[in-house]
Write an enzyme that holds these catalytic residues in place. Structure first.
Site, mmCIF file in Angstrom:
data_model
loop_
_atom_site.group_PDB
_atom_site.id
_atom_site.type_symbol
_atom_site.label_atom_id
_atom_site.label_comp_id
_atom_site.label_asym_id
_atom_site.label_seq_id
_atom_site.Cartn_x
_atom_site.Cartn_y
_atom_site.Cartn_z
ATOM 1 N N HIS A 170 27.538 -49.184 -26.701
ATOM 2 C CA HIS A 170 26.230 -48.943 -27.320
ATOM 3 C C HIS A 170 26.343 -49.451 -28.750
ATOM 4 O O HIS A 170 27.036 -48.869 -29.573
ATOM 5 C CB HIS A 170 25.895 -47.444 -27.329
ATOM 6 C CG HIS A 170 25.732 -46.873 -25.958
ATOM 7 N ND1 HIS A 170 24.630 -47.142 -25.174
ATOM 8 C CD2 HIS A 170 26.528 -46.058 -25.227
ATOM 9 C CE1 HIS A 170 24.752 -46.508 -24.021
ATOM 10 N NE2 HIS A 170 25.897 -45.854 -24.022
ATOM 11 N N GLU B 199 28.269 -49.672 -20.712
ATOM 12 C CA GLU B 199 26.935 -49.165 -21.081
ATOM 13 C C GLU B 199 26.353 -50.011 -22.219
ATOM 14 O O GLU B 199 25.988 -49.495 -23.274
ATOM 15 C CB GLU B 199 27.019 -47.685 -21.507
ATOM 16 C CG GLU B 199 27.635 -46.782 -20.458
ATOM 17 C CD GLU B 199 27.623 -45.295 -20.821
ATOM 18 O OE1 GLU B 199 26.917 -44.897 -21.758
ATOM 19 O OE2 GLU B 199 28.341 -44.535 -20.144
#
Ligand code: 9MR
Length: 498
Positions: free
Chosen positions: A230, A262
């Site tokens: 992220h 992610e």
């Protein structure tokens, strides 16, 4: 709005006569990834998968692997003790099976999403409930989940074990126990540790290495590490690509498989224009995919969502645009950056011009800071038309163009032009910046007139401060009364090797 749309879609469709036109590119990411030897995935949510056919179509078409964003977490499955609700994960698994996809299981042991009925103060009860949840979840999903994030986010920012409820109650050994239990329940699944803030070098990445070393020293069955990725591109922020590559390398040397598990890139608070922010995002995404492709241990890149419409960032942090497709499911520069990386090509942001400075289709947004600007036929450096600024009464009068939309903090830009001014006249390309730091003039390039067409090119590293009022690129310098002729203006992001 029209101009914004034009710049946004320029890379998808071509826009304006002189811009580098590209055919619409709708090749599935997974087809490109197959050729590159990479697995591409996305986190999916149950609701839009049911309710938004456009979203479902993208999920089905582009990815090898789907990570249920929430549907495998403990609290959503066992909101009420003993009443396991597997409807959402079963629907997602059916969707994946229909589309020839596998599931990345997220996540078995995590401090968040522990159901409220679990008595976390009673270590024995917590352990029993967790073991029973793990057994049930592993057994329900055996054969359809290929990779499990067995343990998620057990480290603090300083690299020490985070003082989580689970750690405080169950102690250090619960991580090793979770991996052993997962191996026993599903011997075919690959078992991963997953965390954020460990992609680039720092105390947390060092802590991850220590954790992995300690698990391996105990013969704990850990197959890989998920580096969440992220990314938050804040002012002053640039990704440390060399550091990321070095970090991936040292983890890979442990014999671990690595997933960027992610990926999303927040850009909302980056100073600059919207297109500029999306360019910064695209460059970051290109760098991440490229780093994974270059590291043999890195096998998978999973994006934490598909469309900006459904990102957790909007729900949790604030409005942003962190993903590959926008709110309307339109491809963004970040998607094209992934395509470029998967094709092994340089990122197109380093070569595709952000403006039309050919004057073949008129002034295309160019005007002048003073005097009179007109597009004239003939006498060009290239093509058929050029821009001429006459009637100049100040040395700073000259052609200009508004660059506010496509400039952003954290990127370097190369702005090149052909100019013609009288021999011996000074001629400069300058950026006039009006932002929170005041009005500033940044030199892009400077030369002495030759009396013929000559290049006036330079690279600028931008230091913008939000909010940005306006940024203009303009040419100035010759004494009043002398004309400035301009042609072939090209602006791209400047890339390290370019
Ligand atoms: O995107 C997820 C969001 O919808 C949930 O509300 C939240 C809590 O379960 O988790 C988000 O996903 C997180 C993931 O499970 C672990 N890494 C960080 C992700 C973003 O917060």
């Amino acid at each position: 709005m029209r101009r914004l749309w034009c710049v946004w879609t320029l890379w998808a469709t071509g826009c304006g006569q002189a811009l580098g036109k590209r055919a619409p590119d709708d090749v599935p990411l997974r087809a490109l990834a197959d050729k590159a030897g990479l697995v591409v995935g996305a986190a999916v949510s149950w609701e839009p998968l049911q309710q938004d056919p456009g979203y479902a179509a993208l999920a089905a078409r582009h990815f090898h692997v789907l990570t249920p964003e929430n549907a495998l977490k403990w609290a959503p499955i066992e909101h009420t003790e003993g009443a396991r609700d597997t409807r959402r994960i079963d629907d997602i698994a059916r969707f994946a099976a229909r589309n020839g996809q596998s599931l990345r299981g997220h996540t078995l042991v995590w401090d968040l999403e522990i159901p409220s009925w679990v008595d976390t103060a009673d270590a024995h009860a917590l352990d029993a409930a967790l073991v029973s949840h793990m057994r049930a979840t592993l057994s329900e999903n055996r054969g359809r989940v290929g990779v499990w994030d067995v343990v998620n986010e057990a480290l603090a920012d300083d690299g020490q074990r985070a003082p989580t409820v689970l750690h405080n109650a169950l102690g250090e050994p619960h991580i090793a126990q979770a991996f052993r239990l997962a191996r026993a329940e599903d011997p075919d699944a690959k078992l991963f540790y997953n965390d954020y803030g460990v992609l680039w070098p720092g105390p947390k990445a060092d802590g991850l290495l220590r954790l992995v070393d300690s698990l391996q020293a105990q013969d704990v069955p850990i197959d890989g590490v998920g580096l969440q990725s992220h990314v938050h591109l804040v002012p002053e922020g640039r990704l440390d690509h060399a550091g990321i590559r070095a970090n991936l390398k040292r983890l890979g040397e442990r014999g671990l498989e690595l997933h960027l598990s992610e990926v999303d890139v927040r850009v909302a608070d980056l100073a600059g224009g919207h297109t500029g922010r999306l360019l910064a995002q695209a460059q970051a995404v290109y760098g991440l995919v490229d780093a994974c492709l270059d590291e043999p241990a890195c096998t998978t890149v999973t994006f934490w969502g598909i469309s900006d419409r459904y990102s957790w960032v909007d729900r949790t942090i604030g409005p942003d645009d962190p993903l590959l497709w926008d709110d309307d499911l339109v491809p963004k520069p970040a998607l094209f950056a992934v395509q470029d990386a998967l094709r092994g090509k340089p990122w197109r942001g380093c070569s595709d011009s952000l403006l039309d400075g050919s004057f073949e289709a008129g002034a295309a947004g160019f005007s002048s800071t003073g005097g009179r600007a007109s597009v004239e036929r003939g006498g060009t450096s290239e093509g058929r038309h050029r821009l001429v600024v006459t009637d100049r009464t100040e040395a700073w009068h000259g052609p200009q163009v508004d660059a506010s939309e496509w400039l952003a903090e954290g990127l370097d830009y190369r702005i090149s032009a052909k100019v013609k001014v009288p021999k011996g006249a000074p001629v400069n390309a300058t950026l006039r910046i009006e932002d929170a730091a005041g009005t500033r003039y940044v030199s892009v390039a400077a030369a002495q007139g030759t009396g013929a067409w000559q290049a006036l090119s330079g690279v600028v590293a931008l230091d913008l401060h939000a909010p940005v009022g306006s940024v203009h690129w303009y040419v100035e310098g010759p004494p009043p009364g002398q004309d400035i002729e301009l042609d072939g203006v090209v602006a791209t992001v400047a890339c390290p090797s370019g």
